[in-house]
Design a protein around this motif. Structure first.
Motif, PDB file in Angstrom:
ATOM      1  N   LEU A   1       6.497  62.945  84.610  1.00  0.00           N
ATOM      2  CA  LEU A   1       5.412  62.721  85.652  1.00  0.00           C
ATOM      3  C   LEU A   1       6.154  61.966  87.084  1.00  0.00           C
ATOM      4  O   LEU A   1       5.546  62.529  88.054  1.00  0.00           O
ATOM      5  N   VAL A   2       6.777  60.885  86.751  1.00  0.00           N
ATOM      6  CA  VAL A   2       7.615  60.411  88.038  1.00  0.00           C
ATOM      7  C   VAL A   2       8.979  60.604  87.843  1.00  0.00           C
ATOM      8  O   VAL A   2       9.562  60.495  87.027  1.00  0.00           O
ATOM      9  N   VAL A   3       9.490  61.403  88.774  1.00  0.00           N
ATOM     10  CA  VAL A   3      11.056  61.801  88.767  1.00  0.00           C
ATOM     11  C   VAL A   3      11.616  61.473  90.058  1.00  0.00           C
ATOM     12  O   VAL A   3      11.191  62.012  91.106  1.00  0.00           O
ATOM     13  N   LEU A   4      12.521  60.418  89.761  1.00  0.00           N
ATOM     14  CA  LEU A   4      13.609  60.081  90.907  1.00  0.00           C
ATOM     15  C   LEU A   4      15.068  60.681  90.687  1.00  0.00           C
ATOM     16  O   LEU A   4      15.480  60.834  89.595  1.00  0.00           O
ATOM     17  N   THR A   5      15.099  61.600  91.753  1.00  0.00           N
ATOM     18  CA  THR A   5      16.603  62.158  91.603  1.00  0.00           C
ATOM     19  C   THR A   5      17.695  61.710  92.784  1.00  0.00           C
ATOM     20  O   THR A   5      17.047  61.748  94.064  1.00  0.00           O
ATOM     21  N   SER A   6      18.663  61.108  92.396  1.00  0.00           N
ATOM     22  CA  SER A   6      19.764  60.830  93.537  1.00  0.00           C
ATOM     23  C   SER A   6      19.366  59.958  94.305  1.00  0.00           C
ATOM     24  O   SER A   6      19.610  60.187  95.751  1.00  0.00           O
ATOM     25  N   THR A  23      13.389  59.274  84.982  1.00  0.00           N
ATOM     26  CA  THR A  23      12.109  59.985  85.002  1.00  0.00           C
ATOM     27  C   THR A  23      10.957  59.273  84.162  1.00  0.00           C
ATOM     28  O   THR A  23      11.513  58.577  83.016  1.00  0.00           O
ATOM     29  N   ILE A  24       9.830  59.035  84.389  1.00  0.00           N
ATOM     30  CA  ILE A  24       9.021  58.298  83.579  1.00  0.00           C
ATOM     31  C   ILE A  24       7.920  59.408  83.036  1.00  0.00           C
ATOM     32  O   ILE A  24       7.251  60.106  84.017  1.00  0.00           O
ATOM     33  N   HIS A  25       7.840  59.333  81.878  1.00  0.00           N
ATOM     34  CA  HIS A  25       6.837  60.365  81.240  1.00  0.00           C
ATOM     35  C   HIS A  25       5.545  60.069  81.142  1.00  0.00           C
ATOM     36  O   HIS A  25       5.567  58.768  81.331  1.00  0.00           O
ATOM     37  N   LYS A  26       4.593  60.758  81.050  1.00  0.00           N
ATOM     38  CA  LYS A  26       3.198  60.320  80.838  1.00  0.00           C
ATOM     39  C   LYS A  26       2.863  59.552  79.614  1.00  0.00           C
ATOM     40  O   LYS A  26       3.604  60.000  78.653  1.00  0.00           O
ATOM     41  N   GLY A  27       2.246  58.418  79.832  1.00  0.00           N
ATOM     42  CA  GLY A  27       1.977  57.538  78.692  1.00  0.00           C
ATOM     43  C   GLY A  27       3.229  56.554  78.569  1.00  0.00           C
ATOM     44  O   GLY A  27       2.963  55.890  77.732  1.00  0.00           O
ATOM     45  N   GLU A  28       4.229  56.821  79.025  1.00  0.00           N
ATOM     46  CA  GLU A  28       5.407  56.057  78.632  1.00  0.00           C
ATOM     47  C   GLU A  28       5.295  54.477  79.632  1.00  0.00           C
ATOM     48  O   GLU A  28       4.694  54.437  80.628  1.00  0.00           O
ATOM     49  N   VAL A  29       5.672  53.535  78.996  1.00  0.00           N
ATOM     50  CA  VAL A  29       5.752  51.977  79.408  1.00  0.00           C
ATOM     51  C   VAL A  29       7.136  51.684  79.522  1.00  0.00           C
ATOM     52  O   VAL A  29       8.123  51.655  78.759  1.00  0.00           O
ATOM     53  N   GLU A  51       8.238  51.866 100.769  1.00  0.00           N
ATOM     54  CA  GLU A  51       9.343  51.855 101.466  1.00  0.00           C
ATOM     55  C   GLU A  51       9.999  53.333 101.443  1.00  0.00           C
ATOM     56  O   GLU A  51       9.996  53.968 100.570  1.00  0.00           O
ATOM     57  N   PRO A  52      10.493  53.676 102.446  1.00  0.00           N
ATOM     58  CA  PRO A  52      10.921  55.306 102.566  1.00  0.00           C
ATOM     59  C   PRO A  52      12.394  55.054 102.121  1.00  0.00           C
ATOM     60  O   PRO A  52      13.115  54.102 102.215  1.00  0.00           O
ATOM     61  N   ILE A  53      12.780  55.986 101.493  1.00  0.00           N
ATOM     62  CA  ILE A  53      14.069  56.288 100.981  1.00  0.00           C
ATOM     63  C   ILE A  53      14.877  56.920 102.039  1.00  0.00           C
ATOM     64  O   ILE A  53      14.602  57.760 102.796  1.00  0.00           O
ATOM     65  N   GLY A  54      16.407  56.686 101.593  1.00  0.00           N
ATOM     66  CA  GLY A  54      17.373  57.151 102.708  1.00  0.00           C
ATOM     67  C   GLY A  54      17.622  58.723 102.128  1.00  0.00           C
ATOM     68  O   GLY A  54      17.603  59.577 102.986  1.00  0.00           O
ATOM     69  N   SER A  55      18.063  58.823 101.058  1.00  0.00           N
ATOM     70  CA  SER A  55      18.405  60.148 100.264  1.00  0.00           C
ATOM     71  C   SER A  55      17.817  60.407  99.055  1.00  0.00           C
ATOM     72  O   SER A  55      17.589  59.386  98.307  1.00  0.00           O
ATOM     73  N   GLY A  56      17.939  61.659  98.511  1.00  0.00           N
ATOM     74  CA  GLY A  56      17.360  61.891  97.291  1.00  0.00           C
ATOM     75  C   GLY A  56      15.822  62.176  97.359  1.00  0.00           C
ATOM     76  O   GLY A  56      15.297  62.514  98.296  1.00  0.00           O
ATOM     77  N   THR A  57      15.224  62.482  96.152  1.00  0.00           N
ATOM     78  CA  THR A  57      13.761  62.879  96.026  1.00  0.00           C
ATOM     79  C   THR A  57      13.039  61.968  94.894  1.00  0.00           C
ATOM     80  O   THR A  57      13.505  61.560  94.031  1.00  0.00           O
ATOM     81  N   ILE A  58      11.731  61.912  95.306  1.00  0.00           N
ATOM     82  CA  ILE A  58      10.876  61.495  94.267  1.00  0.00           C
ATOM     83  C   ILE A  58       9.650  62.362  94.457  1.00  0.00           C
ATOM     84  O   ILE A  58       9.193  62.686  95.247  1.00  0.00           O
ATOM     85  N   THR A  59       9.193  62.627  93.027  1.00  0.00           N
ATOM     86  CA  THR A  59       8.045  63.588  92.895  1.00  0.00           C
ATOM     87  C   THR A  59       7.003  62.971  91.966  1.00  0.00           C
ATOM     88  O   THR A  59       7.598  62.286  90.926  1.00  0.00           O
TER      89      THR A  59
END
Ligand code: ATP
Ligand code: MG
Length: 240
Positions: A1-6, A23-29, A51-59
């Motif tokens: 659901l929420v994925v942060l990469t580098s 990575t945070i999956h749906k329904g996960e705590v 907060e904006p990030i410097g590099s990497g991706t968040i989806t």
């Protein structure tokens, strides 16, 4: 659901998030632990794009975080946030605090938003305070209103940044109880907290941060009994 990469983030020369992959999956705590200054709040704020990030991706659901405008308002609705300091609108009643987002951002009709708000206030146990102003409520009541406000947007995930740290001890449990109920109800949650009881009871996963890095990730049972890094062992020896 929420994925942060580098994900990397600097404040000037201070490297506060270092190559975060999460990575945070749906329904996960997911409970985030770590010493003061390790980057826990910055991580939460990055997911909400406070907060904006410097590099990497968040989806979120595969979609990169938007930069501005309507899309950003929608993101903030999808990604609820509950702060240590409650952050309710002081000049609006409890009920108005809850209905504002749904009517403005989600375009929910006012009557429907009010009905839903009353249901949510009932659920967090403060329906009898609906017409009061935040300053007339106890800290624990205000924080439960803040949780109801986040829920009113039907968020995909709620981020909690030390939601009980500003509360008098006798009010901590009334807020944690609401959070445990939410967790058991399948809400996706990221929780920064020093409440180890909550982590043991409700977390699917514990993420331990130090110096802007994720140092260790495990189930709470494993993390609390067999921390593998010296940093985590050191942290736990100080708080348990
Ligand atoms: P705490 O447990 O004390 O809340 P934390 O893990 O949440 O700590 P952050 O608030 O994310 O830590 O801060 C990480 C680092 O970034 C700290 O060294 C902090 O001083 C620094 N920092 C945070 N916000 C800013 C900012 N707006 N400008 C400059 N430095 C900042
Ligand atoms: Mg913090």
């Amino acid at each position: 659901l929420v994925v942060l990469t580098s994900v990397n983030k600097h404040f000037g020369s201070l490297h506060v998030l270092r190559d975060i992959d999460l990575t945070i999956h749906k329904g996960e705590v997911v409970v985030i632990l770590g010493p003061s200054g390790s980057g826990k709040s910055t991580l939460c704020r990055a997911i909400n794009r406070l907060e904006p990030i410097g590099s990497g991706t968040i989806t979120i659901d595969g979609v990169p975080l938007p930069e501005e405008g309507r899309a950003l308002a929608n993101l903030r609705a999808d990604v609820g946030m509950v702060f240590q300091s409650f952050n309710l609108f002081a000049h609006k009643t409890v009920l108005e605090n809850i209905t504002l987002g749904p009517t403005k951002v989600r375009k929910v009709p006012a009557a429907q938003a009010r009905t839903r708000a009353m249901e949510l206030l009932e659920r967090v146990g403060v329906a009898n305070q609906a017409d009061k102003y935040p300053a007339q409520l106890s800290g624990g009541q205000q924080q439960r209103v803040a949780i109801a406000r986040a829920l009113a947007m039907d968020p995909k995930v709620i981020l909690f940044d030390e939601p009980t740290s500003a509360l008098d001890p006798e009010m901590v449990n009334e807020v944690l109880d609401v959070m445990v109920t939410l967790a058991r109800g399948g809400m996706t949650m990221v929780v920064v907290t020093h409440e180890m009881g909550f982590a043991r009871k409700a977390a699917d996963r514990v993420v331990f941060m130090a110096d802007g890095q994720i140092v260790e990730e495990n189930t709470p049972a494993e993390f609390f009994t067999n921390p593998t890094t010296t940093r985590a062992q050191d942290f736990l020896s100080k708080i348990l």
